[in-house]
Write a protein that holds these residues in place. Structure first.
Motif, mmCIF file in Angstrom:
data_model
loop_
_atom_site.group_PDB
_atom_site.id
_atom_site.type_symbol
_atom_site.label_atom_id
_atom_site.label_comp_id
_atom_site.label_asym_id
_atom_site.label_seq_id
_atom_site.Cartn_x
_atom_site.Cartn_y
_atom_site.Cartn_z
ATOM 1 N N THR A 120 7.678 -31.614 -46.250
ATOM 2 C CA THR A 120 8.792 -31.145 -47.070
ATOM 3 C C THR A 120 8.626 -31.599 -48.515
ATOM 4 O O THR A 120 8.996 -30.879 -49.453
ATOM 5 C CB THR A 120 10.132 -31.650 -46.498
ATOM 6 O OG1 THR A 120 10.271 -31.174 -45.165
ATOM 7 C CG2 THR A 120 11.305 -31.151 -47.331
ATOM 8 N N GLY A 121 8.033 -32.777 -48.724
ATOM 9 C CA GLY A 121 7.808 -33.261 -50.081
ATOM 10 C C GLY A 121 6.920 -32.351 -50.897
ATOM 11 O O GLY A 121 7.120 -32.193 -52.114
ATOM 12 N N VAL A 122 5.922 -31.732 -50.263
ATOM 13 C CA VAL A 122 5.071 -30.776 -50.966
ATOM 14 C C VAL A 122 5.892 -29.555 -51.375
ATOM 15 O O VAL A 122 5.761 -29.028 -52.486
ATOM 16 C CB VAL A 122 3.881 -30.361 -50.080
ATOM 17 C CG1 VAL A 122 3.044 -29.275 -50.753
ATOM 18 C CG2 VAL A 122 3.009 -31.578 -49.761
ATOM 19 N N VAL A 144 -3.051 -28.990 -56.448
ATOM 20 C CA VAL A 144 -3.918 -29.517 -55.389
ATOM 21 C C VAL A 144 -3.043 -30.331 -54.451
ATOM 22 O O VAL A 144 -2.400 -31.299 -54.866
ATOM 23 C CB VAL A 144 -5.053 -30.396 -55.946
ATOM 24 C CG1 VAL A 144 -5.918 -30.915 -54.794
ATOM 25 C CG2 VAL A 144 -5.911 -29.612 -56.933
ATOM 26 N N ASN A 145 -3.008 -29.908 -53.203
ATOM 27 C CA ASN A 145 -2.248 -30.617 -52.176
ATOM 28 C C ASN A 145 -3.195 -31.497 -51.374
ATOM 29 O O ASN A 145 -4.250 -31.032 -50.921
ATOM 30 C CB ASN A 145 -1.548 -29.621 -51.259
ATOM 31 C CG ASN A 145 -0.530 -28.769 -51.995
ATOM 32 O OD1 ASN A 145 0.102 -29.238 -52.940
ATOM 33 N ND2 ASN A 145 -0.366 -27.524 -51.585
ATOM 34 N N ILE A 146 -2.828 -32.755 -51.188
ATOM 35 C CA ILE A 146 -3.671 -33.685 -50.447
ATOM 36 C C ILE A 146 -3.239 -33.675 -48.984
ATOM 37 O O ILE A 146 -2.135 -34.101 -48.648
ATOM 38 C CB ILE A 146 -3.586 -35.110 -51.029
ATOM 39 C CG1 ILE A 146 -3.883 -35.094 -52.526
ATOM 40 C CG2 ILE A 146 -4.560 -36.026 -50.280
ATOM 41 C CD1 ILE A 146 -5.246 -34.558 -52.915
ATOM 42 N N ALA A 147 -4.119 -33.182 -48.127
ATOM 43 C CA ALA A 147 -3.855 -33.129 -46.688
ATOM 44 C C ALA A 147 -4.620 -34.264 -46.020
ATOM 45 O O ALA A 147 -4.539 -35.417 -46.440
ATOM 46 C CB ALA A 147 -4.242 -31.766 -46.122
ATOM 47 N N SER A 148 -5.385 -33.958 -45.005
ATOM 48 C CA SER A 148 -6.161 -34.958 -44.265
ATOM 49 C C SER A 148 -7.062 -34.213 -43.297
ATOM 50 O O SER A 148 -6.755 -33.080 -42.891
ATOM 51 C CB SER A 148 -5.240 -35.898 -43.488
ATOM 52 O OG SER A 148 -5.960 -36.677 -42.551
ATOM 53 N N ALA A 163 0.723 -32.921 -37.419
ATOM 54 C CA ALA A 163 1.497 -31.706 -37.630
ATOM 55 C C ALA A 163 1.798 -31.499 -39.112
ATOM 56 O O ALA A 163 1.711 -30.376 -39.634
ATOM 57 C CB ALA A 163 2.797 -31.771 -36.833
ATOM 58 N N ALA A 164 2.169 -32.572 -39.802
ATOM 59 C CA ALA A 164 2.500 -32.462 -41.217
ATOM 60 C C ALA A 164 1.291 -32.027 -42.034
ATOM 61 O O ALA A 164 1.393 -31.143 -42.901
ATOM 62 C CB ALA A 164 3.039 -33.791 -41.736
ATOM 63 N N LYS A 165 0.145 -32.633 -41.778
ATOM 64 C CA LYS A 165 -1.035 -32.322 -42.585
ATOM 65 C C LYS A 165 -1.601 -30.939 -42.259
ATOM 66 O O LYS A 165 -2.124 -30.253 -43.145
ATOM 67 C CB LYS A 165 -2.090 -33.401 -42.405
ATOM 68 C CG LYS A 165 -1.679 -34.757 -42.979
ATOM 69 C CD LYS A 165 -1.314 -34.663 -44.465
ATOM 70 C CE LYS A 165 -1.033 -36.027 -45.085
ATOM 71 N NZ LYS A 165 -0.692 -35.936 -46.521
ATOM 72 N N ALA A 166 -1.485 -30.507 -41.007
ATOM 73 C CA ALA A 166 -1.848 -29.127 -40.686
ATOM 74 C C ALA A 166 -0.917 -28.170 -41.417
ATOM 75 O O ALA A 166 -1.336 -27.119 -41.917
ATOM 76 C CB ALA A 166 -1.777 -28.897 -39.181
ATOM 77 N N GLY A 167 0.364 -28.536 -41.498
ATOM 78 C CA GLY A 167 1.316 -27.733 -42.251
ATOM 79 C C GLY A 167 0.973 -27.664 -43.721
ATOM 80 O O GLY A 167 1.096 -26.609 -44.355
ATOM 81 N N VAL A 168 0.540 -28.789 -44.298
ATOM 82 C CA VAL A 168 0.159 -28.805 -45.708
ATOM 83 C C VAL A 168 -1.001 -27.847 -45.955
ATOM 84 O O VAL A 168 -1.034 -27.118 -46.960
ATOM 85 C CB VAL A 168 -0.211 -30.234 -46.156
ATOM 86 C CG1 VAL A 168 -0.882 -30.227 -47.526
ATOM 87 C CG2 VAL A 168 1.027 -31.118 -46.183
ATOM 88 N N ILE A 169 -1.963 -27.810 -45.031
ATOM 89 C CA ILE A 169 -3.122 -26.934 -45.211
ATOM 90 C C ILE A 169 -2.698 -25.469 -45.226
ATOM 91 O O ILE A 169 -3.091 -24.695 -46.118
ATOM 92 C CB ILE A 169 -4.166 -27.213 -44.115
ATOM 93 C CG1 ILE A 169 -4.844 -28.566 -44.387
ATOM 94 C CG2 ILE A 169 -5.201 -26.092 -44.036
ATOM 95 C CD1 ILE A 169 -5.735 -29.052 -43.273
ATOM 96 N N ASN A 170 -1.884 -25.049 -44.266
ATOM 97 C CA ASN A 170 -1.479 -23.647 -44.247
ATOM 98 C C ASN A 170 -0.467 -23.331 -45.346
ATOM 99 O O ASN A 170 -0.445 -22.215 -45.871
ATOM 100 C CB ASN A 170 -0.948 -23.253 -42.875
ATOM 101 C CG ASN A 170 -1.947 -22.396 -42.117
ATOM 102 O OD1 ASN A 170 -3.116 -22.281 -42.507
ATOM 103 N ND2 ASN A 170 -1.514 -21.774 -41.038
ATOM 104 N N LEU A 171 0.376 -24.301 -45.696
ATOM 105 C CA LEU A 171 1.270 -24.103 -46.834
ATOM 106 C C LEU A 171 0.460 -23.876 -48.109
ATOM 107 O O LEU A 171 0.805 -23.022 -48.932
ATOM 108 C CB LEU A 171 2.193 -25.312 -46.993
ATOM 109 C CG LEU A 171 3.130 -25.298 -48.204
ATOM 110 C CD1 LEU A 171 4.050 -24.086 -48.176
ATOM 111 C CD2 LEU A 171 3.945 -26.587 -48.261
ATOM 112 N N SER A 172 -0.613 -24.622 -48.273
ATOM 113 C CA SER A 172 -1.465 -24.461 -49.453
ATOM 114 C C SER A 172 -2.037 -23.050 -49.522
ATOM 115 O O SER A 172 -2.090 -22.433 -50.599
ATOM 116 C CB SER A 172 -2.611 -25.478 -49.423
ATOM 117 O OG SER A 172 -2.123 -26.805 -49.420
ATOM 118 N N LYS A 173 -2.458 -22.532 -48.384
ATOM 119 C CA LYS A 173 -3.015 -21.172 -48.368
ATOM 120 C C LYS A 173 -1.938 -20.144 -48.688
ATOM 121 O O LYS A 173 -2.180 -19.158 -49.407
ATOM 122 C CB LYS A 173 -3.649 -20.900 -47.009
ATOM 123 C CG LYS A 173 -4.882 -21.749 -46.746
ATOM 124 C CD LYS A 173 -5.500 -21.434 -45.388
ATOM 125 C CE LYS A 173 -6.744 -22.284 -45.142
ATOM 126 N NZ LYS A 173 -7.392 -21.957 -43.857
#
Length: 266
Positions: A120-122, A144-148, A163-173
């Protein structure tokens, strides 16, 4: 690595320490004015002061990235002090405070806390900063979003973080698809094991050699060592460089080859 970021304003969340601090220092060293956003107000100010002492432009802002109202305030303050941001690094993130548990035992409070900050912070920070990017005379910018690597290769006993970092990756796309036509390029960096202050105790024993636990983890990394915060910062610097003008929606794993596959002979 040297790139020209003169005249640009960068917002770095979680910029007080570790990877965030290395990113802030790298952007500032290449000419950007840097706004460091962090809950750790004292550490953020110390980092900003260090940059100013080196002749850079920097300021610290205390704030929780999941607080939409506060992030809106900070974005406006940054734009007033340095000009509208052209670079946003969504780096702020946390992991579990407790012993790691399987999903049926995982603390709901940890789930809520991690998703709120890491994902949510992203969302809230991007919502606050993007309108200012679009007000720039030249419009556009870089995010640039930092995932993992945990968002690419799921790990055990870390369900919320994974789950959060997978979300960051698809949110970035998704952001790349939506914002690309507006001149804002969005990419994602997925660090592997990185030797921050917080992970040093895991990696090193009393003899300064790798601990047994760390050696087991590093057996999955072809280069055989953890990364450094500076190596993550170099990847971020590349993605915000003017020369990276046709990279949008990419996920760059900075992991020593961890996600390339196992090096063991089975």
């Amino acid at each position: 690595m040297k790139v020209d970021l003169q005249g640009q304003t960068a917002v770095v969340t979680g910029g007080a320490m570790g990877i965030g601090r290395a990113i802030a220092e790298s952007l500032a060293a290449n000419g950007a004015a840097v706004a460091i956003v962090d809950l750790a107000a004292g550490e953020a100010e110390a980092t900003a002061e260090g940059l100013r002492a080196a002749g850079r432009q920097a300021a610290a802002f205390a704030g929780d990235v999941s607080d939409a109202g506060r992030m809106t305030e900070i974005a406006a303050q940054v734009a007033k002090q340095f000009g509208p941001p052209s670079i946003l690094i969504n780096n702020a993130g946390i992991n579990t405070l407790h012993d790691r548990k399987p999903i049926h035992e995982y603390p709901a409070a940890d789930w809520d806390r991690i998703l709120r900050v890491d994902l949510t912070g992203v969302f809230t920070t991007s919502q606050a900063v993007v309108p200012h990017m679009l007000r720039r005379e030249s419009r556009g910018g870089r995010i640039v979003n930092i995932a993992s690597i945990a968002g690419l290769v799921p790990l055990r006993l870390q369900s919320a973080f994974v789950a959060a970092k997978a979300g960051v990756i698809n949110l970035s796309k998704s952001m790349a698809l939506e914002l690309g036509p507006l001149g804002i390029l969005t990419n994602c960096v997925a660090p592997g094991s990185t030797l921050t202050q917080g992970t040093r105790a895991l990696f090193y024993g009393e003899s300064d050699a790798y601990s047994e636990k760390a050696a087991s983890l590093l057996s999955h990394v072809p280069v055989g060592r953890p990364g450094s915060p500076e190596e993550i910062a170099h990847a971020v610097l590349f993605l915000v460089a003017p020369e990276a003008s046709y990279i949008n929606g990419a996920v760059l794993a900075v992991d020593g080859g961890w996600t390339a596959g196992f090096t063991r002979a089975w």
